[in-house]
Every structure is written in structure tokens, then in C-alpha cells.
Design a protein around this motif. Structure first.
Motif, PDB file in Angstrom:
ATOM      1  N   LYS A  92       0.866  -1.186   0.000  1.00 53.60           N
ATOM      2  CA  LYS A  92       0.000   0.000   0.000  1.00 53.60           C
ATOM      3  C   LYS A  92       0.899   1.231   0.000  1.00 53.60           C
ATOM      4  O   LYS A  92       1.771   1.372   0.865  1.00 53.60           O
ATOM      5  CB  LYS A  92      -0.898   0.029   1.238  1.00 53.60           C
ATOM      6  N   LEU A  93       0.684   2.103  -0.972  1.00 55.86           N
ATOM      7  CA  LEU A  93       1.402   3.363  -1.069  1.00 55.86           C
ATOM      8  C   LEU A  93       0.397   4.487  -0.857  1.00 55.86           C
ATOM      9  O   LEU A  93      -0.775   4.348  -1.223  1.00 55.86           O
ATOM     10  CB  LEU A  93       2.072   3.496  -2.438  1.00 55.86           C
ATOM     11  N   THR A 141      -3.997   7.004  -2.785  1.00 57.57           N
ATOM     12  CA  THR A 141      -3.623   5.692  -2.255  1.00 57.57           C
ATOM     13  C   THR A 141      -3.543   4.708  -3.411  1.00 57.57           C
ATOM     14  O   THR A 141      -4.348   4.766  -4.340  1.00 57.57           O
ATOM     15  CB  THR A 141      -4.680   5.189  -1.243  1.00 57.57           C
ATOM     16  N   TRP A 142      -2.571   3.810  -3.324  1.00 56.59           N
ATOM     17  CA  TRP A 142      -2.423   2.748  -4.312  1.00 56.59           C
ATOM     18  C   TRP A 142      -2.249   1.438  -3.571  1.00 56.59           C
ATOM     19  O   TRP A 142      -1.424   1.340  -2.661  1.00 56.59           O
ATOM     20  CB  TRP A 142      -1.195   2.967  -5.190  1.00 56.59           C
ATOM     21  N   LEU A 143      -3.029   0.418  -3.957  1.00 55.01           N
ATOM     22  CA  LEU A 143      -2.821  -0.946  -3.490  1.00 55.01           C
ATOM     23  C   LEU A 143      -2.275  -1.718  -4.680  1.00 55.01           C
ATOM     24  O   LEU A 143      -2.973  -1.895  -5.682  1.00 55.01           O
ATOM     25  CB  LEU A 143      -4.127  -1.579  -3.001  1.00 55.01           C
ATOM     26  N   ARG A 193       5.327   4.198   1.763  1.00 58.58           N
ATOM     27  CA  ARG A 193       4.794   2.835   1.847  1.00 58.58           C
ATOM     28  C   ARG A 193       4.243   2.638   3.254  1.00 58.58           C
ATOM     29  O   ARG A 193       4.891   2.982   4.238  1.00 58.58           O
ATOM     30  CB  ARG A 193       5.890   1.811   1.579  1.00 58.58           C
ATOM     31  N   ASP A 194       3.044   2.084   3.341  1.00 59.44           N
ATOM     32  CA  ASP A 194       2.436   1.780   4.637  1.00 59.44           C
ATOM     33  C   ASP A 194       3.091   0.499   5.159  1.00 59.44           C
ATOM     34  O   ASP A 194       2.811  -0.595   4.671  1.00 59.44           O
ATOM     35  CB  ASP A 194       0.934   1.605   4.476  1.00 59.44           C
ATOM     36  N   LEU A 195       3.944   0.636   6.146  1.00 57.54           N
ATOM     37  CA  LEU A 195       4.691  -0.493   6.687  1.00 57.54           C
ATOM     38  C   LEU A 195       3.809  -1.440   7.498  1.00 57.54           C
ATOM     39  O   LEU A 195       4.203  -2.573   7.769  1.00 57.54           O
ATOM     40  CB  LEU A 195       5.844   0.009   7.551  1.00 57.54           C
TER      41      LEU A 195
END
Length: 116
Positions: free
Chosen positions: A34-35, A43-45, A91-93
Motif C-alpha cells: 500500500k502506497l 492511495t495505491w494498493l 509505503r504503509d509499513l
């Protein structure tokens, strides 16, 4: 130095999914990354990368204007995005997918935004 959006491990998994897409057009993977823009609503998955051109990604894209959609996006374009305050995409860690990319798309379409 800023954090890399896509690690080598994630890139390899995205390419593996991309190869599987080439063999099976009905393949419906979990998104792997996920960005997001910390100072905007984009948002991008991301679920896959083109094996011949790993800059070309496939996933659920939401630019924050109420119309999330499945499609292709260039990693280089995502890396060039800046939010309202000039912050880079991150980036969603903590992101851990719990459903397929098409299931995320269905929920996002109903909500007019990605709900992760």
C-alpha cells in the motif's frame, strides 16, 4: 535517505504475480503493498508488476477524487507525486492485505475511496 517504496523482496513478489497474470487472466491476488500520500488523499494498493517492465504496476489506484479504479500505473510516476505540502509518497509499513485486489476494488467503488 528516503525509504524505498518497493523493496527487492516486494518487487520479486510483484513480478511473480505478474507472471501468474500472464498465464491466468482470472488470477485475483492479494495486494502486496500500500502506497499513499501522507499530505493528500491518494492511495495505491499494488498487486503485480509486469515481468518485462517492473516499472509498470497493476493495482487499485485512488487519486483522492472519488473514483478508485483497477488499472496500471508506473512506479516512476508514483515516485514523482507530491502532496499538498510537498511530501513524497510513502509505503504503509503496517499494511497487511486481508482480501483480494478485486474485493478491495468492490469496497472502494461503493465507498468512493480505498478502504484498507
Amino acid at each position: 535517505m528516503p525509504m524505498r517504496l518497493i523493496t527487492e523482496e516486494i518487487r520479486a513478489a510483484l513480478i511473480t504475480n505478474g507472471r501468474r497474470f500472464q498465464r491466468d487472466p482470472d488470477f485475483d491476488p492479494l495486494p502486496l503493498v500500500k502506497l499513499f500520500t501522507p499530505d493528500a488523499a491518494a492511495t495505491w494498493l499494488i498487486a503485480a508488476a509486469d515481468p518485462e517492465d517492473p516499472d509498470l504496476l497493476f493495482g487499485l489506484c485512488d487519486l483522492g477524487v472519488g473514483f478508485p479504479e483497477l488499472g496500471s500505473v508506473l512506479l516512476s510516476e508514483i515516485q514523482s507525486v507530491r502532496g499538498r505540502l510537498g511530501l513524497r509518497v510513502e509505503r504503509d509499513l503496517t499494511f497487511k492485505a486481508d482480501r483480494s485486489i478485486s474485493a478491495y476494488a468492490k469496497v472502494a467503488t461503493a465507498a468512493s475511496r480505498i478502504v484498507a
